[in-house]
Design a protein around this motif. Structure first.
Motif, mmCIF file in Angstrom:
data_model
loop_
_atom_site.group_PDB
_atom_site.id
_atom_site.type_symbol
_atom_site.label_atom_id
_atom_site.label_comp_id
_atom_site.label_asym_id
_atom_site.label_seq_id
_atom_site.Cartn_x
_atom_site.Cartn_y
_atom_site.Cartn_z
ATOM 1 N N LEU A 514 0.775 -1.218 -0.143
ATOM 2 C CA LEU A 514 0.014 0.087 0.110
ATOM 3 C C LEU A 514 0.839 1.263 -0.238
ATOM 4 O O LEU A 514 0.570 2.275 -0.564
ATOM 5 C CB LEU A 514 -1.067 0.045 0.947
ATOM 6 N N LYS A 515 2.135 1.224 0.603
ATOM 7 C CA LYS A 515 3.020 2.388 0.644
ATOM 8 C C LYS A 515 3.539 2.492 -0.712
ATOM 9 O O LYS A 515 3.494 3.610 -1.328
ATOM 10 C CB LYS A 515 4.152 1.847 1.551
ATOM 11 N N ALA A 516 3.778 1.342 -1.641
ATOM 12 C CA ALA A 516 4.396 1.522 -3.144
ATOM 13 C C ALA A 516 3.180 2.121 -4.067
ATOM 14 O O ALA A 516 3.651 2.798 -4.907
ATOM 15 C CB ALA A 516 4.718 0.130 -3.297
ATOM 16 N N VAL A 517 1.942 1.458 -3.639
ATOM 17 C CA VAL A 517 0.990 2.141 -4.420
ATOM 18 C C VAL A 517 0.913 3.632 -4.239
ATOM 19 O O VAL A 517 0.387 4.532 -5.005
ATOM 20 C CB VAL A 517 -0.460 1.497 -4.170
ATOM 21 N N THR A 518 0.797 4.202 -2.966
ATOM 22 C CA THR A 518 0.491 5.537 -2.697
ATOM 23 C C THR A 518 1.744 6.218 -3.466
ATOM 24 O O THR A 518 1.510 7.399 -3.843
ATOM 25 C CB THR A 518 0.685 5.646 -1.016
ATOM 26 N N GLU A 519 2.999 5.899 -3.273
ATOM 27 C CA GLU A 519 4.056 6.391 -3.715
ATOM 28 C C GLU A 519 3.897 6.620 -5.221
ATOM 29 O O GLU A 519 4.444 7.712 -5.937
ATOM 30 C CB GLU A 519 5.394 6.030 -3.459
ATOM 31 N N ARG A 520 3.570 5.512 -6.008
ATOM 32 C CA ARG A 520 3.012 5.483 -7.179
ATOM 33 C C ARG A 520 2.179 6.684 -7.730
ATOM 34 O O ARG A 520 2.215 7.300 -8.497
ATOM 35 C CB ARG A 520 2.488 4.091 -7.939
ATOM 36 N N GLY A 521 1.051 7.002 -6.821
ATOM 37 C CA GLY A 521 0.084 7.710 -7.236
ATOM 38 C C GLY A 521 -1.341 7.011 -6.998
ATOM 39 O O GLY A 521 -1.713 6.019 -7.852
ATOM 40 N N THR A 522 -2.376 7.680 -6.292
ATOM 41 C CA THR A 522 -3.638 6.868 -6.297
ATOM 42 C C THR A 522 -4.813 7.686 -7.114
ATOM 43 O O THR A 522 -5.908 7.454 -7.046
ATOM 44 C CB THR A 522 -4.060 6.734 -5.027
ATOM 45 N N ASP A 523 -4.246 8.482 -7.949
ATOM 46 C CA ASP A 523 -5.376 9.396 -8.678
ATOM 47 C C ASP A 523 -6.140 8.561 -9.297
ATOM 48 O O ASP A 523 -7.421 9.055 -9.772
ATOM 49 C CB ASP A 523 -4.675 10.550 -9.461
ATOM 50 N N ASP A 524 -5.474 7.633 -10.180
ATOM 51 C CA ASP A 524 -6.569 6.660 -10.797
ATOM 52 C C ASP A 524 -7.178 5.581 -10.252
ATOM 53 O O ASP A 524 -7.662 4.665 -10.910
ATOM 54 C CB ASP A 524 -5.449 6.350 -12.167
ATOM 55 N N LEU A 525 -7.222 5.569 -8.828
ATOM 56 C CA LEU A 525 -7.870 4.471 -8.434
ATOM 57 C C LEU A 525 -9.160 5.121 -7.630
ATOM 58 O O LEU A 525 -9.186 6.167 -6.948
ATOM 59 C CB LEU A 525 -6.814 3.905 -7.006
ATOM 60 N N ARG A 526 -10.100 4.164 -7.744
ATOM 61 C CA ARG A 526 -11.578 4.519 -7.022
ATOM 62 C C ARG A 526 -12.154 3.243 -6.597
ATOM 63 O O ARG A 526 -12.107 2.074 -6.996
ATOM 64 C CB ARG A 526 -12.530 5.031 -8.136
ATOM 65 N N GLU A 527 -12.642 3.345 -5.290
ATOM 66 C CA GLU A 527 -13.219 2.361 -4.715
ATOM 67 C C GLU A 527 -14.661 1.801 -5.372
ATOM 68 O O GLU A 527 -15.430 2.810 -5.739
ATOM 69 C CB GLU A 527 -13.542 2.555 -3.406
ATOM 70 N N ILE A 528 -14.924 0.756 -5.914
ATOM 71 C CA ILE A 528 -15.981 0.236 -6.461
ATOM 72 C C ILE A 528 -16.695 -0.726 -5.839
ATOM 73 O O ILE A 528 -17.866 -1.115 -6.183
ATOM 74 C CB ILE A 528 -15.718 -0.243 -7.819
#
Length: 541
Positions: A514-528
């Motif tokens: 989750l840290k790695a994903v956060t560092e990558r950026g989460t703008d293109d992620l949405r909870e579905i």
């Protein structure tokens, strides 16, 4: 020295192959008692290879392709994964048998040859990796296979042939065994290549060394022609990734403990005593090589889960093979033949529980009550022949922290020194790990995704040690993914979803991912989707 009869010795090895291999196969399926996660790791790799993917090039693993290719071979021919695993083990033991026969026949006395044959065939055909825990497990089978290849190579290099002297055959055997180590687990090759080379040089067996190098080189060229140069570059890349990873720097005890902890100190002292006695008996070169092997013994044991010192089996055989004549004594008047006999007996006694566990594991497998087992892949069709105890497949147990808000235990949380809590997109996840029931958990999540129309043709990366969900339904495997997580975000670029389990197999790894994903950026992620088991995020970019 009483030499083994070549026909009788071959028949002895064949009898072990038939007895142990036959006992494993007669059950008609493979029924394990633990390590479902490790088994799913193996299944993922095999299924990827069957689909045409190449290890290291198409997915990440530090384990060599030879550890999985024999299994994939049988699956490709329509066999269920359970029986394919068992047949692959028998086939690999049959492949190793001629080399084992040659080494034992050409340089060992009859009794030592029989012991050596039993040890190596036992390693190859066992259905447990060692220790004294009786539950059947195929976990880390590659360690057993690699030890077997190491034993053959070391004995062939350290002990000169008595008769017949065939440098070409010795070289082919040694070169093949070293190639096997490279293609199963490089750790073994790195640990033992130098002592084996020095043994041949000091023994003035340069022609044998030449044939070994030519054989290993020819095998490397053949593999390169088949899979390309990129294979080796990708293999090295995977090894570097794992070596630099903080995920699992060691699978068990630290190196100092493997050498000196209460469970291991006796074996370490026996090894040192063996080196001393061999050198005092007038075999200076053999004693030196044995001394150079010891660091490799420790390092490989440190690298292997369970830290089982299987090298004690080899030490016992070598000490028995190098027994001096009865009249040889040291400066203190100690009879060195007796000293070596006692030291060899101690080495074999220390590892006897582990080896006995391996030796009769196929016969335990034959007697299991299959009515108390359930498929690891419940919708796997022919692959339901791979099963685990139903309690482990269907009973989902977890470990949770009881010192949360409102528990009355809040005052102890700081002193408890828990690992960092998982956080993602403003949400803090509770401490929880799944301890039991991985097949049921993977199956339930996959079925839920299918029921709401989110699975067909989609790929997901799980914030956890495994992303095995694609084995359980209509999800697709990640392109470039890692069957076992070692760091980074392998395969995430091809993923449609990020799945965050509320109770992962590894809390620490969930934090890292989750840290790695956060560092990558989460703008293109949405909870579905959110259920009691997981949160699903869709990639919109």
């Amino acid at each position: 020295m009483t030499r083994p009869n070549p026909v009788t010795f071959f028949a002895f090895l064949l009898a072990i192959l038939v007895a142990m291999g036959g006992a494993a196969l007669m059950k008609g399926g493979f029924f394990i008692g633990r390590h479902e996660g490790d088994t799913l790791h193996l299944v993922q790799i095999v299924f990827r290879m069957v689909a045409g993917e190449v290890p290291h090039v198409d997915f990440m693993t530090p384990i060599g392709a030879l550890a999985f290719w024999p299994i994939a071979f049988f699956v490709e021919r329509g066999m269920g994964i359970g029986m394919a695993i068992l047949w692959a083990q028998v086939a690999f033991a049959a492949f190793m048998l001629p080399a084992l026969w040659w080494v034992g026949y050409s340089r060992l006395s009859r009794g030592v040859a029989l012991l050596f044959g039993l040890i190596v065939m036992g390693l190859l055909l066992a259905l447990v990796y060692g220790e004294a825990q009786r539950s059947i497990s195929f976990s880390m089978h590659y360690n057993r296979w690699a030890w077997a290849a190491t034993f053959i190579a070391v004995v062939a290099a350290l002990l000169p042939p008595v008769h017949p002297n065939r440098p070409a055959i010795d070289g082919v055997v040694i070169g093949t065994m070293m190639a096997v180590l490279v293609m199963i687990k490089v750790t073994y090759f790195a640990a033992f290549a130098l002592p084996i080379i020095l043994a041949l040089v000091l023994g003035k067996r340069l022609s044998t060394l030449l044939f070994a190098v030519l054989t290993g080189g020819a095998i490397a060229v053949a593999i390169t022609l088949f899979v390309g140069v990129d294979y080796w570059l990708a293999y090295i890349g995977d090894l570097q990734t794992v070596a630099n990873s903080d995920v699992r720097p060691q699978p068990g005890e630290p190196l100092s403990a493997v050498m000196g902890a209460p469970a291991y100190i006796a074996g370490s002292l026996v090894a040192i005593a063996g080196v001393i006695f061999v050198r005092q008996s007038g075999r200076a070169n053999e004693g030196l090589i044995l001394l150079l092997l010891v660091p490799g013994f420790f390092y490989v044991t440190f690298q292997n889960f369970g830290n089982d010192p299987q090298w004690l089996l080899l030490l016992g055989v070598v000490l028995l093979a190098l027994l001096p004549t009865p009249d040889v004594t040291n400066s203190m008047g100690l009879n060195l033949r007796t000293a070596q006999l006692v030291t060899a007996a101690m080495a074999l006694a220390l590892i006897a529980p582990s080896f006995a566990n391996m030796l009769y594991s196929p016969f335990r497998h034959l007697r299991v009550d299959e009515t108390t087992y359930a498929p690891i892949l419940p919708r796997g069709g022919i692959h339901t022949d791979l099963q685990t105890a139903d309690l482990r497949a269907l009973r989902v147990d977890g470990r949770v922290a009881l010192d949360g808000e409102g528990s009355g235990l809040e005052q102890f949380r700081e002193a408890a020194r828990r690992d960092e809590q998982a956080q993602f997109m403003g949400e803090v996840f509770p401490y929880c790990t799944t301890e039991l029931g991985l097949p049921a958990m993977f199956d339930a999540v996959t079925r839920d995704l299918e029921e709401v129309g989110l699975a067909e043709g989609k790929r997901l990366l799980a914030a956890d040690l495994f992303s095995s969900y694609w084995l359980y339904g209509s999800l697709e495997r990640l392109e470039g993914g890692a069957p076992w997580y070692y760091g980074g975000l392998p395969g995430f670029e091809s993923a449609d979803y990020l799945l965050v389990p509320f109770c992962p197999v590894s809390h620490d790894l969930q934090v890292m991912i989750l840290k790695a994903v956060t560092e990558r950026g989460t703008d293109d992620l949405r909870e579905i989707r959110r259920t009691p088991l997981y949160i699903l995020f869709e990639k919109t970019g």
